[in-house]
Write a protein that holds these residues in place. Structure first.
Motif, PDB file in Angstrom:
ATOM      1  N   ILE A  55       0.808  -1.222   0.000  1.00 35.39           N
ATOM      2  CA  ILE A  55       0.000   0.000   0.000  1.00 35.39           C
ATOM      3  C   ILE A  55       0.845   1.277   0.000  1.00 35.39           C
ATOM      4  CG2 ILE A  55      -1.709   1.318   1.299  1.00 35.39           C
ATOM      5  CD1 ILE A  55      -2.873  -1.294   2.275  1.00 35.39           C
ATOM      6  N   ALA A  56       1.918   1.284   0.769  1.00 37.88           N
ATOM      7  CA  ALA A  56       2.690   2.520   0.936  1.00 37.88           C
ATOM      8  C   ALA A  56       3.390   2.925  -0.360  1.00 37.88           C
ATOM      9  CB  ALA A  56       3.719   2.336   2.051  1.00 37.88           C
ATOM     10  N   ALA A  57       3.787   4.184  -0.420  1.00 36.68           N
ATOM     11  CA  ALA A  57       4.533   4.672  -1.579  1.00 36.68           C
ATOM     12  C   ALA A  57       5.828   3.886  -1.725  1.00 36.68           C
ATOM     13  CB  ALA A  57       4.838   6.157  -1.406  1.00 36.68           C
ATOM     14  N   PRO A  58       6.236   3.585  -2.950  1.00 34.86           N
ATOM     15  CA  PRO A  58       7.424   2.748  -3.156  1.00 34.86           C
ATOM     16  C   PRO A  58       8.683   3.291  -2.495  1.00 34.86           C
ATOM     17  CG  PRO A  58       6.221   3.021  -5.211  1.00 34.86           C
ATOM     18  CD  PRO A  58       5.604   3.970  -4.224  1.00 34.86           C
ATOM     19  N   ASN A  59       8.802   4.625  -2.426  1.00 30.41           N
ATOM     20  CA  ASN A  59      10.017   5.200  -1.863  1.00 30.41           C
ATOM     21  C   ASN A  59       9.875   5.536  -0.381  1.00 30.41           C
ATOM     22  OD1 ASN A  59       8.213   7.273  -2.146  1.00 30.41           O
ATOM     23  ND2 ASN A  59       9.683   8.734  -3.008  1.00 30.41           N
ATOM     24  N   GLN A  60       8.799   5.076   0.242  1.00 33.10           N
ATOM     25  CA  GLN A  60       8.591   5.333   1.675  1.00 33.10           C
ATOM     26  C   GLN A  60       9.271   4.247   2.493  1.00 33.10           C
ATOM     27  OE1 GLN A  60       4.538   6.179   3.201  1.00 33.10           O
ATOM     28  NE2 GLN A  60       4.929   4.589   4.733  1.00 33.10           N
ATOM     29  N   GLY A  61      10.207   4.639   3.343  1.00 33.44           N
ATOM     30  CA  GLY A  61      10.895   3.683   4.196  1.00 33.44           C
ATOM     31  C   GLY A  61      10.062   3.335   5.416  1.00 33.44           C
ATOM     32  N   SER A  62      10.227   2.120   5.913  1.00 37.68           N
ATOM     33  CA  SER A  62       9.489   1.674   7.100  1.00 37.68           C
ATOM     34  C   SER A  62      10.378   0.741   7.907  1.00 37.68           C
ATOM     35  CB  SER A  62       8.204   0.952   6.687  1.00 37.68           C
ATOM     36  OG  SER A  62       7.521   0.440   7.826  1.00 37.68           O
ATOM     37  N   LEU A  63      10.327   0.888   9.221  1.00 36.85           N
ATOM     38  CA  LEU A  63      11.128   0.031  10.094  1.00 36.85           C
ATOM     39  C   LEU A  63      10.458  -0.091  11.457  1.00 36.85           C
ATOM     40  CD1 LEU A  63      12.657   2.227  12.181  1.00 36.85           C
ATOM     41  CD2 LEU A  63      14.030   2.620  10.144  1.00 36.85           C
ATOM     42  N   GLY A  64      10.838  -1.127  12.198  1.00 37.87           N
ATOM     43  CA  GLY A  64      10.316  -1.320  13.545  1.00 37.87           C
ATOM     44  C   GLY A  64       9.604  -2.649  13.718  1.00 37.87           C
ATOM     45  N   ALA A  65       9.486  -3.064  14.991  1.00 36.94           N
ATOM     46  CA  ALA A  65       8.840  -4.328  15.335  1.00 36.94           C
ATOM     47  C   ALA A  65       7.344  -4.164  15.585  1.00 36.94           C
ATOM     48  CB  ALA A  65       9.502  -4.916  16.584  1.00 36.94           C
ATOM     49  N   SER A  66       6.784  -3.012  15.210  1.00 43.88           N
ATOM     50  CA  SER A  66       5.394  -2.725  15.532  1.00 43.88           C
ATOM     51  C   SER A  66       4.428  -3.732  14.919  1.00 43.88           C
ATOM     52  CB  SER A  66       5.022  -1.319  15.062  1.00 43.88           C
ATOM     53  OG  SER A  66       5.826  -0.352  15.695  1.00 43.88           O
ATOM     54  N   GLY A  67       4.674  -4.174  13.689  1.00 45.99           N
ATOM     55  CA  GLY A  67       3.778  -5.148  13.065  1.00 45.99           C
ATOM     56  C   GLY A  67       3.687  -6.420  13.887  1.00 45.99           C
ATOM     57  N   ALA A  68       4.845  -6.938  14.328  1.00 48.15           N
ATOM     58  CA  ALA A  68       4.858  -8.144  15.142  1.00 48.15           C
ATOM     59  C   ALA A  68       4.197  -7.909  16.496  1.00 48.15           C
ATOM     60  CB  ALA A  68       6.297  -8.623  15.328  1.00 48.15           C
ATOM     61  N   VAL A  69       4.459  -6.762  17.105  1.00 49.08           N
ATOM     62  CA  VAL A  69       3.868  -6.459  18.410  1.00 49.08           C
ATOM     63  C   VAL A  69       2.349  -6.321  18.308  1.00 49.08           C
ATOM     64  CG1 VAL A  69       3.764  -4.733  20.264  1.00 49.08           C
ATOM     65  CG2 VAL A  69       5.974  -5.402  19.297  1.00 49.08           C
ATOM     66  N   TYR A  70       1.860  -5.705  17.235  1.00 48.11           N
ATOM     67  CA  TYR A  70       0.414  -5.619  17.053  1.00 48.11           C
ATOM     68  C   TYR A  70      -0.189  -7.001  16.813  1.00 48.11           C
ATOM     69  CZ  TYR A  70      -0.507  -0.643  17.305  1.00 48.11           C
ATOM     70  OH  TYR A  70      -0.686   0.644  17.768  1.00 48.11           O
ATOM     71  N   GLY A  71       0.582  -7.900  16.212  1.00 48.00           N
ATOM     72  CA  GLY A  71       0.125  -9.275  16.100  1.00 48.00           C
ATOM     73  C   GLY A  71      -0.044  -9.909  17.473  1.00 48.00           C
ATOM     74  N   LEU A  72       0.860  -9.582  18.399  1.00 44.38           N
ATOM     75  CA  LEU A  72       0.731 -10.081  19.768  1.00 44.38           C
ATOM     76  C   LEU A  72      -0.490  -9.475  20.456  1.00 44.38           C
ATOM     77  CD1 LEU A  72       4.449 -10.034  20.991  1.00 44.38           C
ATOM     78  CD2 LEU A  72       3.218 -11.796  19.725  1.00 44.38           C
ATOM     79  N   PHE A  73      -0.787  -8.215  20.153  1.00 48.37           N
ATOM     80  CA  PHE A  73      -1.996  -7.591  20.695  1.00 48.37           C
ATOM     81  C   PHE A  73      -3.235  -8.373  20.259  1.00 48.37           C
ATOM     82  CE2 PHE A  73      -0.084  -3.330  21.713  1.00 48.37           C
ATOM     83  CZ  PHE A  73      -0.675  -3.194  22.964  1.00 48.37           C
ATOM     84  N   GLY A  74      -3.335  -8.639  18.957  1.00 48.37           N
ATOM     85  CA  GLY A  74      -4.487  -9.370  18.448  1.00 48.37           C
ATOM     86  C   GLY A  74      -4.585 -10.757  19.037  1.00 48.37           C
ATOM     87  N   ALA A  75      -3.451 -11.445  19.155  1.00 47.84           N
ATOM     88  CA  ALA A  75      -3.450 -12.790  19.714  1.00 47.84           C
ATOM     89  C   ALA A  75      -3.835 -12.781  21.191  1.00 47.84           C
ATOM     90  CB  ALA A  75      -2.071 -13.419  19.535  1.00 47.84           C
ATOM     91  N   THR A  76      -3.403 -11.760  21.920  1.00 47.30           N
ATOM     92  CA  THR A  76      -3.765 -11.659  23.335  1.00 47.30           C
ATOM     93  C   THR A  76      -5.269 -11.510  23.504  1.00 47.30           C
ATOM     94  OG1 THR A  76      -1.621 -10.671  23.884  1.00 47.30           O
ATOM     95  CG2 THR A  76      -3.426 -10.318  25.443  1.00 47.30           C
ATOM     96  N   ALA A  77      -5.890 -10.695  22.656  1.00 51.64           N
ATOM     97  CA  ALA A  77      -7.344 -10.525  22.723  1.00 51.64           C
ATOM     98  C   ALA A  77      -8.067 -11.848  22.469  1.00 51.64           C
ATOM     99  CB  ALA A  77      -7.793  -9.464  21.716  1.00 51.64           C
ATOM    100  N   VAL A  78      -7.592 -12.597  21.464  1.00 49.74           N
ATOM    101  CA  VAL A  78      -8.205 -13.894  21.152  1.00 49.74           C
ATOM    102  C   VAL A  78      -8.018 -14.865  22.317  1.00 49.74           C
ATOM    103  CG1 VAL A  78      -8.087 -15.910  19.631  1.00 49.74           C
ATOM    104  CG2 VAL A  78      -7.943 -13.607  18.669  1.00 49.74           C
ATOM    105  N   MET A  87       0.650 -10.747  -1.508  1.00 48.60           N
ATOM    106  CA  MET A  87       0.764  -9.284  -1.544  1.00 48.60           C
ATOM    107  C   MET A  87       2.133  -8.848  -2.055  1.00 48.60           C
ATOM    108  SD  MET A  87      -1.235  -7.949   1.885  1.00 48.60           S
ATOM    109  CE  MET A  87      -0.462  -9.080   3.042  1.00 48.60           C
ATOM    110  N   ILE A  88       3.166  -9.563  -1.620  1.00 50.33           N
ATOM    111  CA  ILE A  88       4.525  -9.208  -2.038  1.00 50.33           C
ATOM    112  C   ILE A  88       4.704  -9.407  -3.542  1.00 50.33           C
ATOM    113  CG2 ILE A  88       6.956  -9.832  -1.793  1.00 50.33           C
ATOM    114  CD1 ILE A  88       6.234 -10.658   1.133  1.00 50.33           C
ATOM    115  N   VAL A  89       4.237 -10.541  -4.033  1.00 52.58           N
ATOM    116  CA  VAL A  89       4.377 -10.830  -5.469  1.00 52.58           C
ATOM    117  C   VAL A  89       3.567  -9.837  -6.302  1.00 52.58           C
ATOM    118  CG1 VAL A  89       3.868 -12.527  -7.270  1.00 52.58           C
ATOM    119  CG2 VAL A  89       4.883 -13.276  -5.102  1.00 52.58           C
ATOM    120  N   ALA A  90       2.341  -9.552  -5.860  1.00 58.72           N
ATOM    121  CA  ALA A  90       1.486  -8.617  -6.616  1.00 58.72           C
ATOM    122  C   ALA A  90       2.110  -7.232  -6.692  1.00 58.72           C
ATOM    123  CB  ALA A  90       0.103  -8.550  -5.969  1.00 58.72           C
ATOM    124  N   ARG A  91       2.660  -6.752  -5.574  1.00 58.44           N
ATOM    125  CA  ARG A  91       3.285  -5.431  -5.566  1.00 58.44           C
ATOM    126  C   ARG A  91       4.539  -5.407  -6.426  1.00 58.44           C
ATOM    127  NH1 ARG A  91       2.307  -0.142  -5.521  1.00 58.44           N
ATOM    128  NH2 ARG A  91       3.583   1.042  -4.018  1.00 58.44           N
TER     129      ARG A  91
END
Length: 300
Positions: A194-217, A291-295
């Protein structure tokens, strides 16, 4: 003089060997262990549901006739109960901190490890095209462990420690590690999509939010009061969409992946537990790859 091995002593007056107890070579016996087949004397016989077993087989299988692993305690998701329920969490925190210290010493590494779709890097001359679309697939994973600011890594590691320890104890080490890595990968994949091709992204936030969702379940599965985790999740989602400079795609992707994987982990029927859990992880992995292949195809 040659010595006869235990269990093969010849009877007096005949050439037929008479079995002797494997634990007491001087005692002849006609009884064998129903599990391993070794001869055992009356002192070593342990009564079982069928026949007798030797002491070694009883210790290894708790006298049940099953594999020793069958008697081990299991977590809610079917994982093995570990002596240190936070070992994987400690390792993950350690990796994040080690990478943070490494890039603090060598800041140039940030540009090499950040998630980047496709961008022109002018340095060093004459420059080059960088990004996942150029075949640098590793950026999807390395960015999950990359932080530049103390506040950023501080919040992420606090969330990882607070949520990770409980989930690791409830799921078991291998299932918990799969949850963490696949949630982080899903967050990276959605950001790349989704993000712009030249937009950089870093951090463990995706994994941590996965833990949030799993904790709720998990809390829903155990009928715990879900209000604390839901309030905390709502606050974090508000920050996700109101603060600048946050890759909300990683948060959303990780959260969705964490929920899907956790549902498969804790709601799988016992008789098909492994198949359902592997299927849930495979579904998230395939969706991320899709998603990776499509992008990549759209950028190249």
């Amino acid at each position: 003089m040659d010595q006869q091995p235990p269990g093969d002593r010849a009877a007096a007056g005949s050439g037929v060997p008479t079995p002797t107890c494997y634990r007491h070579p001087d005692r002849e016996t006609g009884i064998s262990c129903t599990r391993c087949g070794r001869p055992i004397c009356p002192e070593c016989m342990v009564s079982a549901s069928v026949g007798f077993q030797c002491p070694d087989c009883v210790r290894q299988g708790s006298g049940t006739g099953h594999h020793p692993a069958a008697a081990r305690p299991r977590t809610l998701a079917g994982g093995s109960v570990a002596a240190d329920p936070r070992l994987v969490t400690k390792i993950l925190v350690g990796i994040n901190l080690a990478v943070f210290l490494l890039v603090s010493v060598r800041p140039a590494l940030v540009g090499d490890l950040t998630l980047l779709g496709l961008a022109w890097d002018p340095s060093p001359p004459p420059g080059s095209v960088e990004g996942v679309a150029e075949g640098q697939w590793y950026r999807l994973v390395t960015s999950m462990f990359l932080h530049q600011e103390v506040v950023h890594i501080g919040f992420n590691m606090l969330g990882l420690w607070w949520l990770g320890g409980q989930l690791e104890a409830a799921l078991g080490r291998s299932r918990y590690l799969a949850l963490y890595l696949l949630s982080g990968l899903a967050g990276s994949a959605l950001t790349y999509l989704i993000a712009a091709p030249n937009q950089g992204s870093l951090g463990a936030s995706g994994a941590v939010y996965g833990l949030f969702g799993a904790t709720a379940v998990l809390m829903r599965r155990m009928n715990y009061d879900m209000r604390p985790v839901l309030v905390l999740l709502a606050i974090n989602m508000v920050f996700t969409f109101t603060w600048g400079g946050i890759a909300w795609e990683a948060h959303v992707g990780g959260l969705i992946a964490g929920v899907l994987i956790a549902v498969g982990m804790v709601h799988a029927p016992r008789e098909r537990r492994t198949a359902v859990q592997v299927g849930a992880c495979a579904l998230v992995l395939l969706a991320s790859i899709g998603m990776i292949v499509a992008r990549t195809m759209s950028l190249t």
